[in-house]
Design an enzyme around this catalytic site. Sequence first.
Site, PDB file in Angstrom:
ATOM      1  N   TYR A 154       3.081 -46.562   9.075  1.00 45.31           N
ATOM      2  CA  TYR A 154       4.379 -46.356   9.269  1.00 45.31           C
ATOM      3  C   TYR A 154       4.873 -45.950  10.687  1.00 45.31           C
ATOM      4  CZ  TYR A 154       8.780 -43.758   8.731  1.00 45.31           C
ATOM      5  OH  TYR A 154      10.278 -43.318   9.072  1.00 45.31           O
ATOM      6  N   ASP A 236      -0.232 -45.474  17.242  1.00 48.91           N
ATOM      7  CA  ASP A 236       0.746 -44.489  16.779  1.00 48.91           C
ATOM      8  C   ASP A 236       0.105 -43.189  16.435  1.00 48.91           C
ATOM      9  OD1 ASP A 236       2.812 -43.049  15.547  1.00 48.91           O
ATOM     10  OD2 ASP A 236       3.472 -44.657  14.588  1.00 48.91           O
ATOM     11  N   LYS A 264       5.896 -35.072  16.737  1.00 49.75           N
ATOM     12  CA  LYS A 264       5.561 -34.018  15.775  1.00 49.75           C
ATOM     13  C   LYS A 264       5.006 -32.705  16.521  1.00 49.75           C
ATOM     14  CE  LYS A 264       5.696 -37.082  11.767  1.00 49.75           C
ATOM     15  NZ  LYS A 264       6.562 -36.590  10.655  1.00 49.75           N
TER      16      LYS A 264
HETATM   17  C1  LIG Z   1       2.804 -42.284  12.022  1.00 46.91           C
HETATM   18  C2  LIG Z   1       4.340 -42.061  12.269  1.00 46.91           C
HETATM   19  N1  LIG Z   1       4.976 -42.969  13.384  1.00 46.91           N
HETATM   20  C3  LIG Z   1       6.240 -42.584  13.752  1.00 46.91           C
HETATM   21  C4  LIG Z   1       6.926 -41.752  12.804  1.00 46.91           C
HETATM   22  C5  LIG Z   1       8.388 -41.772  13.137  1.00 46.91           C
HETATM   23  O1  LIG Z   1       8.904 -40.314  13.709  1.00 46.91           O
HETATM   24  P1  LIG Z   1      10.345 -39.877  13.784  1.00 46.91           P
HETATM   25  O2  LIG Z   1      10.587 -39.434  12.309  1.00 46.91           O
HETATM   26  O3  LIG Z   1      10.103 -38.562  14.505  1.00 46.91           O
HETATM   27  O4  LIG Z   1      11.039 -40.803  14.259  1.00 46.91           O
HETATM   28  C6  LIG Z   1       6.463 -40.685  11.789  1.00 46.91           C
HETATM   29  C7  LIG Z   1       7.184 -40.100  11.248  1.00 46.91           C
HETATM   30  O5  LIG Z   1       6.702 -39.645  10.151  1.00 46.91           O
HETATM   31  C8  LIG Z   1       5.008 -40.987  11.717  1.00 46.91           C
HETATM   32  O6  LIG Z   1       4.533 -40.564  10.594  1.00 46.91           O
END
Ligand SMILES: Cc1ncc(COP(=O)(O)O)c(C=O)c1O
Length: 438
Positions: A154, A236, A264
């Site tokens: 994700y 990521d 986060k």
């Molecule tokens: C692995 C990962 N990448 C990107 C994101 C996107 O982050 P945001 O919701 O702060 O835009 C998330 C959000 O849960 C995530 O878990």
Amino acid sequence: MSSDALEANQLNLQRSYELLARAEGLIPGVSQTFSKAPSQLVHGVAPVFLERGKGAHVWDVDGNEYIDLPTSLGPIVLGHDDPDVTEAVVKQVSQGTIFSLSHPIELDVAERVVDAIPCAEMVRFGKNGSDATSAAVRVARAYTGRSVVAACGYHGWQDWYIGTTTRSIGVPDEVSRLTATFSFNDIGSLEAVFDRNPGDVACVILEPVGVVEPEPEFLQGVSELCKKHGAVLVFDEVLTGFRVAYGGAQERYGVTPDLACFAKAIANGYPLSVVTGRRDIMEMFDDIFFSFTFGGEAVSLAAARATMDKMRREPVIDHLWKQGAKLQDGYNSLAAEFGIEAVTKCIGLPPRTVCTFTDAVTGEDDLVLRSIVQQELVRRGVLFMVGFNTSYALSDDDVSQTLDAIRAAMPVLARAIDSGEATRFLNGPPVQPVFRQA
Ligand SMILES: Cc1ncc(COP(=O)(O)O)c(C=O)c1O
């Protein structure tokens, strides 16, 4: 409410549901984040609005107190209102929040990122994880002059990623076609993406670890394929960063990507994200467009500096692992004790685990069973959504109270499974998937 529902809901949630009625028709989805929406909790049993947090505890708008295990989907890594972070934030607020020129605190945080993260040579900031992943994709496309993105996991709300999901409405097909997905721990599926798009894969973006650990050689294999095909490797680490290790999953697994994204946990709940990596790629930020009004907002940077310094000074990461392991092992032993370990398991790395519920017949994710556990935990003062994101504030008492609540929930779950009519054990509609099942 069915006759098999075990206990009346003991929580007074009146104000939560009054506010829900006010929000409906005013705020689409009633939440700014899909995974925090009322559809993610059992209606009528769980609160809808929280308004206060301290340490590992949160309070809803009716004054009910819970042990906070979603930790706001991961950011609250130290605890709510951590004294060091709050002091830093208050000091910064009293000096101003955002200015017409850069603020030196950007350098302080950038230097700490370079010091912490193996791939980091230069650093840019965003607010959400999606800012960082999108920046990484854009800069990789600019650097390689290619279009295709290979993605696994994700990565946020932006077109290039969400076009590959079941919520792709609103994303032009032309954009969706430029992202190809591959499967974690399946190097062949990534090879196939390269084969289908010869000379046109700009980058490979993946979460280096999710709830399943990478098999030995998988991340290394991904890195080698990227080198062979001239694609940029992006980790990521929005979820794993400043949680599984101070230097992220890249430190834990010893594989260094070209670029990495953090968000986060880096600022203990303040909106800050980071894209960082190899100097020659990061220098392309001079040419692409990655710029927004709140990019250098100083309060979140002050929170990040205080969070990172505390992580360096104190055994934060060890604590996340230790408390997470107690919850994970306790959950799995209790599932075994009640004979339902084939149906439910707590999986993942201890700082961030997920409880799975598997339908015995279809083998699919069973949201009714998850809802039962959530219902039984919430009414016992444990806020639970999909698993346990531990925080530094989570005490031994919090862990044992959570395990007591799980011990009480397991027989209800076992009876629900045995009955063949699990929905009768729910006092409200089950939670809904964020993404439709394929
Ligand atoms: C692995 C990962 N990448 C990107 C994101 C996107 O982050 P945001 O919701 O702060 O835009 C998330 C959000 O849960 C995530 O878990």
